[in-house]
Design a protein around this motif. Sequence first.
Motif, PDB file in Angstrom:
ATOM      1  N   LEU A   1      83.827  52.164  34.133  1.00 43.80           N
ATOM      2  CA  LEU A   1      82.509  51.818  33.614  1.00 43.80           C
ATOM      3  C   LEU A   1      81.515  52.833  34.161  1.00 43.80           C
ATOM      4  O   LEU A   1      81.868  53.692  34.974  1.00 43.80           O
ATOM      5  N   SER A   2      80.267  52.703  33.767  1.00 43.93           N
ATOM      6  CA  SER A   2      79.243  53.627  34.257  1.00 43.93           C
ATOM      7  C   SER A   2      79.028  53.482  35.758  1.00 43.93           C
ATOM      8  O   SER A   2      78.627  54.437  36.429  1.00 43.93           O
ATOM      9  N   ASN A   3      79.304  52.295  36.297  1.00 40.58           N
ATOM     10  CA  ASN A   3      79.011  52.052  37.708  1.00 40.58           C
ATOM     11  C   ASN A   3      80.139  51.344  38.447  1.00 40.58           C
ATOM     12  O   ASN A   3      80.019  51.062  39.635  1.00 40.58           O
TER      13      ASN A   3
ATOM     14  N   CYS B   1      78.663  43.888  37.932  1.00 36.88           N
ATOM     15  CA  CYS B   1      78.739  45.177  37.239  1.00 36.88           C
ATOM     16  C   CYS B   1      78.103  45.138  35.848  1.00 36.88           C
ATOM     17  O   CYS B   1      78.089  46.153  35.146  1.00 36.88           O
TER      18      CYS B   1
ATOM     19  N   GLU C   1      75.666  45.388  32.745  1.00 38.14           N
ATOM     20  CA  GLU C   1      74.555  46.310  32.483  1.00 38.14           C
ATOM     21  C   GLU C   1      73.204  45.601  32.509  1.00 38.14           C
ATOM     22  O   GLU C   1      72.159  46.250  32.601  1.00 38.14           O
TER      23      GLU C   1
ATOM     24  N   ARG D   1      78.330  48.268  25.261  1.00 35.90           N
ATOM     25  CA  ARG D   1      78.765  49.054  26.413  1.00 35.90           C
ATOM     26  C   ARG D   1      80.079  49.765  26.118  1.00 35.90           C
ATOM     27  O   ARG D   1      80.938  49.252  25.401  1.00 35.90           O
ATOM     28  N   THR D   2      80.247  50.949  26.706  1.00 40.34           N
ATOM     29  CA  THR D   2      81.478  51.713  26.497  1.00 40.34           C
ATOM     30  C   THR D   2      82.293  51.790  27.790  1.00 40.34           C
ATOM     31  O   THR D   2      81.754  51.679  28.899  1.00 40.34           O
TER      32      THR D   2
ATOM     33  N   SER E   1      85.774  53.956  29.543  1.00 41.02           N
ATOM     34  CA  SER E   1      86.745  55.045  29.470  1.00 41.02           C
ATOM     35  C   SER E   1      88.127  54.487  29.763  1.00 41.02           C
ATOM     36  O   SER E   1      88.398  54.020  30.877  1.00 41.02           O
TER      37      SER E   1
ATOM     38  N   THR F   1      87.515  56.229  24.383  1.00 43.44           N
ATOM     39  CA  THR F   1      86.318  55.466  24.707  1.00 43.44           C
ATOM     40  C   THR F   1      86.364  54.161  23.917  1.00 43.44           C
ATOM     41  O   THR F   1      86.418  54.186  22.685  1.00 43.44           O
TER      42      THR F   1
ATOM     43  N   ARG G   1      84.630  50.364  23.026  1.00 44.49           N
ATOM     44  CA  ARG G   1      83.267  49.828  22.927  1.00 44.49           C
ATOM     45  C   ARG G   1      83.289  48.306  22.861  1.00 44.49           C
ATOM     46  O   ARG G   1      84.150  47.713  22.204  1.00 44.49           O
TER      47      ARG G   1
ATOM     48  N   TYR H   1      87.376  53.850  38.151  1.00 47.59           N
ATOM     49  CA  TYR H   1      86.198  54.684  38.406  1.00 47.59           C
ATOM     50  C   TYR H   1      86.581  55.877  39.284  1.00 47.59           C
ATOM     51  O   TYR H   1      86.228  57.019  38.997  1.00 47.59           O
TER      52      TYR H   1
END
Length: 288
Positions: free
Chosen positions: A55-57, A82, A84, A101-102, A104, A115, A117, A171
């Motif tokens: 995820l992004s974070n 976590c 968003e 949200r996407t 990976s 990716t 979604r 991550y």
Amino acid sequence: MKKPLVGALLSLLLLGAAAAPATAAATSRPAPATAAAPAPAPAVKAVDFAGTVALSNCSGSVIRMPDSQPTDPALVLSNGHCLETGFPAAGQVLVDRPSTRTFSLLNAAGTKVATLRASKIAYGTMTDTDISLYELTTTYAQIQSSYGIKALELNAAHPTQGSAIKVVSGYWKRTYSCNVDGFVYRLKEGAWTWKDSVRYTSACQTIGGTSGSPVIDTTTGKVVAVNNTGNEDGARCTENNPCEVAADGTVTVRQGINYAQETYGIVACVGIGNKIDLSRAGCTLPKP
């Protein structure tokens, strides 16, 4: 750490193997009737990055229930903290919130292959547990046919103390190996309290960004928990410094020890079509 002693032990083993035929020829006595063969070690499932996501974070994983169907929309599991939308407040539960949200998707080697979604946040909370479940715009069958990756299955049974586990971070593309040290009646961190949390043995020194990583039992290959926190500084019950609260109210602080939230309770709350149904029999997840 590799020790020189290993080479010496290997030499002894080889010498012992060479001497074995002579030893056997020197005696015709059978082994005592009471001698028992050692119990075989439990088989170990290979654990890699296939099915994990970044995820992004945070970290996460594409997961399925035991009864999920190939045509069901796939689910991604991570932590409630976590999301968003930010940390849910104590007592807050999110259900069916729109999301784009996407994620990976990683293969066995930890390489990004796609990716994915979300269509919505199917469920999210930091009350009693710390989980988020995203429903994706793709099905399990589509993910497998396009990328050759199967979802990780949630174990419907409570995890077992002492079992060998791996925490797999999409991550950081890193795994941590340890055992289930025990279970915590209540784990308190800041405004949030979690029930029956998993405590790791000290070998799992997880770090920021590993939040949401699947905790995989190496015997079954199934997900038994989701990584979420650890006591960093030795403080008592503050953010990033959770404390253990026993049934009698005794508080214990274990600096450097990390924790996860069990996931077997999710299974009873997912119905036909992978839809979250908090009214199902046996579902104990917090409701809005």
